[in-house]
Scaffold this motif. Structure first.
Motif, PDB file in Angstrom:
ATOM      1  N   UNK A 259      10.034   0.463   2.878  1.00 47.05           N
ATOM      2  CA  UNK A 259      11.063   1.251   3.553  1.00 47.05           C
ATOM      3  C   UNK A 259      10.676   2.729   3.506  1.00 47.05           C
ATOM      4  N   UNK A 260      10.778   3.397   4.636  1.00 41.35           N
ATOM      5  CA  UNK A 260      10.515   4.828   4.690  1.00 41.35           C
ATOM      6  C   UNK A 260      11.637   5.618   4.040  1.00 41.35           C
ATOM      7  N   UNK A 261      11.283   6.621   3.272  1.00 40.65           N
ATOM      8  CA  UNK A 261      12.301   7.437   2.614  1.00 40.65           C
ATOM      9  C   UNK A 261      13.026   8.361   3.584  1.00 40.65           C
ATOM     10  N   UNK A 262      12.487   8.503   4.803  1.00 41.02           N
ATOM     11  CA  UNK A 262      13.146   9.318   5.826  1.00 41.02           C
ATOM     12  C   UNK A 262      13.765   8.454   6.926  1.00 41.02           C
ATOM     13  N   UNK A 271      17.207  -0.715   1.882  1.00 41.61           N
ATOM     14  CA  UNK A 271      16.021  -1.303   1.277  1.00 41.61           C
ATOM     15  C   UNK A 271      16.149  -1.397  -0.235  1.00 41.61           C
ATOM     16  N   UNK A 272      16.726  -0.369  -0.837  1.00 39.03           N
ATOM     17  CA  UNK A 272      16.908  -0.368  -2.291  1.00 39.03           C
ATOM     18  C   UNK A 272      17.883  -1.459  -2.723  1.00 39.03           C
ATOM     19  N   UNK A 273      18.956  -1.624  -1.969  1.00 39.59           N
ATOM     20  CA  UNK A 273      19.949  -2.642  -2.332  1.00 39.59           C
ATOM     21  C   UNK A 273      19.389  -4.050  -2.156  1.00 39.59           C
ATOM     22  N   UNK A 283       8.520  -6.576  -5.011  1.00 40.07           N
ATOM     23  CA  UNK A 283       7.980  -5.226  -5.070  1.00 40.07           C
ATOM     24  C   UNK A 283       8.708  -4.372  -4.036  1.00 40.07           C
ATOM     25  N   UNK A 284       8.900  -3.102  -4.367  1.00 37.26           N
ATOM     26  CA  UNK A 284       9.522  -2.146  -3.443  1.00 37.26           C
ATOM     27  C   UNK A 284       8.585  -0.962  -3.264  1.00 37.26           C
ATOM     28  N   UNK A 285       8.194  -0.706  -2.020  1.00 43.53           N
ATOM     29  CA  UNK A 285       7.369   0.458  -1.707  1.00 43.53           C
ATOM     30  C   UNK A 285       8.186   1.386  -0.816  1.00 43.53           C
ATOM     31  N   UNK A 286       8.620   2.512  -1.387  1.00 40.29           N
ATOM     32  CA  UNK A 286       9.324   3.545  -0.637  1.00 40.29           C
ATOM     33  C   UNK A 286       8.299   4.592  -0.215  1.00 40.29           C
ATOM     34  N   UNK A 287       8.180   4.794   1.092  1.00 36.93           N
ATOM     35  CA  UNK A 287       7.100   5.627   1.623  1.00 36.93           C
ATOM     36  C   UNK A 287       7.646   7.020   1.944  1.00 36.93           C
ATOM     37  N   UNK A 295       5.703   3.306   8.545  1.00 39.46           N
ATOM     38  CA  UNK A 295       4.756   3.331   7.429  1.00 39.46           C
ATOM     39  C   UNK A 295       3.343   2.963   7.868  1.00 39.46           C
ATOM     40  N   UNK A 296       3.233   1.929   8.712  1.00 41.20           N
ATOM     41  CA  UNK A 296       1.895   1.505   9.133  1.00 41.20           C
ATOM     42  C   UNK A 296       1.237   2.548  10.031  1.00 41.20           C
ATOM     43  N   UNK A 297       2.043   3.194  10.855  1.00 34.36           N
ATOM     44  CA  UNK A 297       1.514   4.208  11.775  1.00 34.36           C
ATOM     45  C   UNK A 297       1.077   5.471  11.039  1.00 34.36           C
ATOM     46  N   UNK A 298       1.842   5.873  10.028  1.00 29.59           N
ATOM     47  CA  UNK A 298       1.578   7.136   9.336  1.00 29.59           C
ATOM     48  C   UNK A 298       0.604   6.964   8.167  1.00 29.59           C
ATOM     49  N   UNK A 299       0.763   5.869   7.433  1.00 29.96           N
ATOM     50  CA  UNK A 299      -0.052   5.625   6.228  1.00 29.96           C
ATOM     51  C   UNK A 299      -0.821   4.309   6.391  1.00 29.96           C
TER      52      UNK A 299
END
Length: 314
Positions: A259-262, A271-273, A283-287, A295-299
């Motif tokens: 989940x993107x943080x923005x 996403x956190x819930x 696993x949780x990946x906050x970008x 996320x895939x486009x930026x990172x």
């Protein structure tokens, strides 16, 4: 006099009910009915970090690779007799692994094309369905993942019975993420090994409540409740029952939540819930500085590394 007051009161109640039904049908057309040019709350472009050159190069290569493919067309008859369509890219390395890529709201299978080269390089065949009510699949409403979970089980069964698939990964974006999360709570064949959900929402009610507030500045009650009843009549489900949260509580599979943080379209707290509620290994990946399904486009390189690491554990 009392009789007259009763008549007036009944007329007022009937008028208010008719207004609520009209408004409910309007919002059904805006949010659930297929084909409507609905307005969505949009993120400002500034919320997204700028992609590095490496990410742009990787994406350009991925797009060119996908456009050069000639997928096989697969179909299934859904549980309610809708004809659903999907594209299948067969891995030349005679793989028994398949990833199912599930697109988001008002998207279609080709919108998941950027992911195909990455998964192909990991040895996977690729199945890209058009969700019900989208693309070339039949259906006159959007399922937001709820009825789509049954459709995904249909695709899973087809892969196992017709292709002998031994390992299946579900990967979804946005409403597609909700679909794979909702599928996680069902009884699934042993061949389903893992789930990846990028920017999924907690429930249809929560997401539409968020949209209603940001687009129209309106409270959810009673508009969303009326629309939910109309959706039950016309599409077969209440917004409340279409819950990723309740489904992931029953999950037993390895789960990667991205989940993107923005993200302001599907807020990051969702996403956190989902992560907090989920059963199984997770696993949780906050970008940072990344918006909705960006996320895939930026990172790109980091995204691929995180997913590869996750898949190596299943």
């Amino acid at each position: 006099m009392k009789k007259r007051l009763k008549i007036i009161l009944a007329s007022v109640v009937a008028f208010l009910v008719s207004i609520l039904i009209f408004i409910g049908n309007f919002f059904y057309g805006e949010s659930v009915k297929r084909g409507s040019e609905v307005e969505l709350h949009r993120e400002v472009e500034a919320v997204n970090a700028v992609a590095e050159t490496d990410s742009s190069d990787l994406l350009s290569t991925a797009k060119a690779w996908y456009e050069d493919q000639t997928p096989i067309r697969l179909t299934q008859n859904a549980y309610d007799d809708l004809l659903l369509q999907a594209d299948y890219i067969n891995n030349e390395n005679d793989s028994s692994k398949t990833v199912i890529l599930v697109h988001g709201f008002r998207k279609e299978k080709a919108d998941m094309g950027n992911y195909t080269k990455f998964y192909y390089d990991q040895g996977y065949n690729i199945l890209m369905p058009d969700s019900r009510g989208h693309g070339e699949s039949e259906g006159d409403y959007y399922g937001y993942g709820w009825h789509d979970r049954h459709d995904l089980i249909g695709w899973i069964d087809l892969l196992i019975s017709e292709y002998g698939t031994k390992e299946i990964v579900l990967h979804g974006n946005s409403a597609g993420a909700a679909a794979v999360l909702m599928t996680s709570g069902e009884v699934l064949p042993d061949q389903v090994k893992a789930i990846i959900a990028d920017s999924g929402f907690t429930s249809v009610k929560d997401e539409l409540k968020h949209q209603l507030k940001h687009i129209y500045g309106l409270p959810s009650f009673p508009l969303l409740d009326i629309t939910s009843v109309i959706t039950k009549v016309r599409a077969g489900y209440f917004f409340e029952e279409a819950s990723s949260i309740e489904q992931v509580k029953k999950n037993k599979l390895p789960l990667l939540i991205i989940h993107g943080e923005a993200d302001d379209l599907v807020p990051t707290w969702m996403g956190k819930e989902i992560y907090q509620a989920a059963g199984g290994e997770k696993e949780l990946w906050l970008v940072p500085d990344v918006g909705h399904i960006k996320a895939y486009e930026i990172e790109t390189a980091m995204f691929e590394e995180r997913v590869k690491e996750f898949l190596s554990k299943i």
